[in-house]
Motif scaffolding. Structure first.
Motif, PDB file in Angstrom:
ATOM      1  N   MET A  47       0.990  -1.265  -0.062  1.00  0.00           N
ATOM      2  CA  MET A  47       0.067  -0.004  -0.054  1.00  0.00           C
ATOM      3  C   MET A  47       0.794   1.218  -0.008  1.00  0.00           C
ATOM      4  O   MET A  47       0.451   2.217  -0.679  1.00  0.00           O
ATOM      5  N   SER A  48       1.875   1.186   0.824  1.00  0.00           N
ATOM      6  CA  SER A  48       2.824   2.298   0.909  1.00  0.00           C
ATOM      7  C   SER A  48       3.645   2.672  -0.557  1.00  0.00           C
ATOM      8  O   SER A  48       3.524   3.773  -0.925  1.00  0.00           O
ATOM      9  N   ALA A  49       3.914   1.534  -0.936  1.00  0.00           N
ATOM     10  CA  ALA A  49       4.562   1.717  -2.635  1.00  0.00           C
ATOM     11  C   ALA A  49       3.740   2.207  -3.591  1.00  0.00           C
ATOM     12  O   ALA A  49       4.073   3.026  -4.398  1.00  0.00           O
ATOM     13  N   ASN A  50       2.481   2.212  -3.196  1.00  0.00           N
ATOM     14  CA  ASN A  50       1.358   2.581  -4.438  1.00  0.00           C
ATOM     15  C   ASN A  50       0.690   3.973  -3.675  1.00  0.00           C
ATOM     16  O   ASN A  50      -0.021   4.585  -4.571  1.00  0.00           O
ATOM     17  N   GLY A  51       1.049   4.433  -2.499  1.00  0.00           N
ATOM     18  CA  GLY A  51       0.596   5.668  -1.968  1.00  0.00           C
ATOM     19  C   GLY A  51      -0.931   5.327  -1.768  1.00  0.00           C
ATOM     20  O   GLY A  51      -1.654   6.618  -1.658  1.00  0.00           O
ATOM     21  N   TRP A  52      -1.330   4.278  -1.205  1.00  0.00           N
ATOM     22  CA  TRP A  52      -2.710   4.030  -0.873  1.00  0.00           C
ATOM     23  C   TRP A  52      -3.024   4.237   0.716  1.00  0.00           C
ATOM     24  O   TRP A  52      -1.971   3.538   1.219  1.00  0.00           O
ATOM     25  N   SER A  53      -4.106   4.627   0.864  1.00  0.00           N
ATOM     26  CA  SER A  53      -4.473   4.521   2.542  1.00  0.00           C
ATOM     27  C   SER A  53      -5.322   3.303   2.401  1.00  0.00           C
ATOM     28  O   SER A  53      -6.021   2.798   1.575  1.00  0.00           O
ATOM     29  N   LEU A  54      -5.819   2.896   3.862  1.00  0.00           N
ATOM     30  CA  LEU A  54      -6.620   1.650   4.175  1.00  0.00           C
ATOM     31  C   LEU A  54      -7.798   2.187   3.578  1.00  0.00           C
ATOM     32  O   LEU A  54      -8.638   1.244   2.818  1.00  0.00           O
ATOM     33  N   ARG A  55      -8.336   3.162   3.663  1.00  0.00           N
ATOM     34  CA  ARG A  55      -9.537   3.637   3.059  1.00  0.00           C
ATOM     35  C   ARG A  55      -9.636   3.379   1.262  1.00  0.00           C
ATOM     36  O   ARG A  55     -10.393   2.899   0.752  1.00  0.00           O
ATOM     37  N   ASP A  56      -8.522   4.042   0.825  1.00  0.00           N
ATOM     38  CA  ASP A  56      -8.426   3.677  -0.699  1.00  0.00           C
ATOM     39  C   ASP A  56      -8.382   2.081  -0.979  1.00  0.00           C
ATOM     40  O   ASP A  56      -9.178   1.898  -2.060  1.00  0.00           O
ATOM     41  N   LEU A  57      -7.728   1.334  -0.180  1.00  0.00           N
ATOM     42  CA  LEU A  57      -7.687  -0.127  -0.455  1.00  0.00           C
ATOM     43  C   LEU A  57      -9.258  -0.633  -0.327  1.00  0.00           C
ATOM     44  O   LEU A  57      -9.594  -1.340  -1.163  1.00  0.00           O
ATOM     45  N   TYR A  58     -10.009  -0.117   0.751  1.00  0.00           N
ATOM     46  CA  TYR A  58     -11.305  -0.784   0.827  1.00  0.00           C
ATOM     47  C   TYR A  58     -12.193  -0.102  -0.149  1.00  0.00           C
ATOM     48  O   TYR A  58     -13.121  -0.716  -0.399  1.00  0.00           O
ATOM     49  N   ARG A  59     -12.032   1.038  -0.638  1.00  0.00           N
ATOM     50  CA  ARG A  59     -12.792   1.743  -1.710  1.00  0.00           C
ATOM     51  C   ARG A  59     -12.773   0.864  -2.855  1.00  0.00           C
ATOM     52  O   ARG A  59     -13.852   0.818  -4.037  1.00  0.00           O
ATOM     53  N   SER A  60     -12.050   0.171  -3.169  1.00  0.00           N
ATOM     54  CA  SER A  60     -11.730  -0.997  -4.208  1.00  0.00           C
ATOM     55  C   SER A  60     -12.824  -1.957  -4.321  1.00  0.00           C
ATOM     56  O   SER A  60     -13.208  -2.546  -5.399  1.00  0.00           O
ATOM     57  N   LEU A  61     -13.358  -2.190  -3.070  1.00  0.00           N
ATOM     58  CA  LEU A  61     -14.431  -3.041  -2.745  1.00  0.00           C
ATOM     59  C   LEU A  61     -15.795  -2.601  -3.729  1.00  0.00           C
ATOM     60  O   LEU A  61     -16.687  -3.417  -4.116  1.00  0.00           O
ATOM     61  N   GLU A  62     -15.810  -1.353  -3.863  1.00  0.00           N
ATOM     62  CA  GLU A  62     -16.866  -0.696  -4.399  1.00  0.00           C
ATOM     63  C   GLU A  62     -17.130  -0.857  -6.146  1.00  0.00           C
ATOM     64  O   GLU A  62     -18.150  -0.550  -6.621  1.00  0.00           O
ATOM     65  N   THR A  63     -16.049  -1.266  -6.426  1.00  0.00           N
ATOM     66  CA  THR A  63     -15.865  -1.380  -8.001  1.00  0.00           C
ATOM     67  C   THR A  63     -16.448  -2.861  -8.340  1.00  0.00           C
ATOM     68  O   THR A  63     -16.103  -3.841  -7.774  1.00  0.00           O
ATOM     69  N   PRO A  64     -17.204  -3.013  -9.573  1.00  0.00           N
ATOM     70  CA  PRO A  64     -17.620  -4.380  -9.948  1.00  0.00           C
ATOM     71  C   PRO A  64     -16.561  -5.500 -10.357  1.00  0.00           C
ATOM     72  O   PRO A  64     -15.655  -4.756 -10.847  1.00  0.00           O
ATOM     73  N   GLY A  65     -16.901  -6.640 -10.509  1.00  0.00           N
ATOM     74  CA  GLY A  65     -15.701  -7.416 -11.006  1.00  0.00           C
ATOM     75  C   GLY A  65     -14.913  -8.075  -9.939  1.00  0.00           C
ATOM     76  O   GLY A  65     -15.228  -8.028  -8.760  1.00  0.00           O
ATOM     77  N   GLU A  66     -14.085  -8.962 -10.439  1.00  0.00           N
ATOM     78  CA  GLU A  66     -13.137  -9.488  -9.553  1.00  0.00           C
ATOM     79  C   GLU A  66     -12.317  -8.664  -8.637  1.00  0.00           C
ATOM     80  O   GLU A  66     -11.718  -7.602  -9.036  1.00  0.00           O
ATOM     81  N   ASN A  67     -12.203  -9.265  -7.390  1.00  0.00           N
ATOM     82  CA  ASN A  67     -11.263  -8.289  -6.510  1.00  0.00           C
ATOM     83  C   ASN A  67     -10.619  -9.419  -5.448  1.00  0.00           C
ATOM     84  O   ASN A  67     -11.532 -10.050  -4.754  1.00  0.00           O
ATOM     85  N   ARG A  68      -9.478  -9.165  -5.372  1.00  0.00           N
ATOM     86  CA  ARG A  68      -8.595 -10.244  -4.459  1.00  0.00           C
ATOM     87  C   ARG A  68      -9.014 -10.079  -2.776  1.00  0.00           C
ATOM     88  O   ARG A  68      -9.041 -10.897  -1.969  1.00  0.00           O
ATOM     89  N   LEU A  69      -9.177  -8.808  -2.474  1.00  0.00           N
ATOM     90  CA  LEU A  69      -9.676  -8.306  -1.139  1.00  0.00           C
ATOM     91  C   LEU A  69     -11.133  -8.909  -0.897  1.00  0.00           C
ATOM     92  O   LEU A  69     -11.317  -9.619   0.251  1.00  0.00           O
ATOM     93  N   ARG A  70     -11.883  -8.769  -1.911  1.00  0.00           N
ATOM     94  CA  ARG A  70     -13.391  -9.293  -1.788  1.00  0.00           C
ATOM     95  C   ARG A  70     -13.215 -10.717  -1.345  1.00  0.00           C
ATOM     96  O   ARG A  70     -14.156 -11.411  -0.630  1.00  0.00           O
ATOM     97  N   ASP A  71     -12.456 -11.372  -2.330  1.00  0.00           N
ATOM     98  CA  ASP A  71     -12.403 -12.612  -2.286  1.00  0.00           C
ATOM     99  C   ASP A  71     -11.675 -13.117  -0.896  1.00  0.00           C
ATOM    100  O   ASP A  71     -12.055 -14.354  -0.181  1.00  0.00           O
ATOM    101  N   ALA A  72     -10.841 -12.571  -0.394  1.00  0.00           N
ATOM    102  CA  ALA A  72     -10.116 -12.914   0.808  1.00  0.00           C
ATOM    103  C   ALA A  72     -11.266 -12.693   1.876  1.00  0.00           C
ATOM    104  O   ALA A  72     -11.177 -13.378   3.061  1.00  0.00           O
ATOM    105  N   HIS A  73     -11.767 -11.636   1.967  1.00  0.00           N
ATOM    106  CA  HIS A  73     -13.037 -11.394   2.909  1.00  0.00           C
ATOM    107  C   HIS A  73     -14.000 -12.533   3.076  1.00  0.00           C
ATOM    108  O   HIS A  73     -14.537 -13.048   3.966  1.00  0.00           O
TER     109      HIS A  73
END
Length: 94
Positions: free
Chosen positions: A1-27
């Motif tokens: 996350m640090s290397a990409n300049g993402w915050s935790l909110r940015d990471l979880y915001r990715s769950l709002e997009t449709p399609g495959e998502n590794r974080l959604r699969d992990a949850h």
């Protein structure tokens, strides 16, 4: 996350997009594992289940009955055999 300049909110915001998502699969996998560990049915309401469990444990506690805490049961002979060091470690900021 640090290397990409993402915050935790940015990471979880990715769950709002449709399609495959590794974080959604992990949850989803984690949710399924927790449900299995607690003996929950797949579509059972989580909050209702937890309230019922809490009330049952409070009743046992009020009667002086033993309550098994989270983790391995006391009868496991070598609990260290089930502990690993492959977890995410907290790093102190440089």
């Amino acid at each position: 996350m640090s290397a990409n300049g993402w915050s935790l909110r940015d990471l979880y915001r990715s769950l709002e997009t449709p399609g495959e998502n590794r974080l959604r699969d992990a949850h989803a996998a984690l949710d399924a594992a927790v449900r299995a560990a607690y003996g929950m049915k797949e579509n059972e309401e989580i909050l209702a289940f937890l309230l019922k469990l809490n009330l049952e444990l409070a009743d046992k506690e009020s009667k002086g009955e033993p309550i098994t805490p989270p983790g391995l049961p006391s009868w496991v002979p070598r609990p260290a055999d089930f502990v690993s060091n492959d977890c995410v470690a907290v790093r102190k900021p440089v």
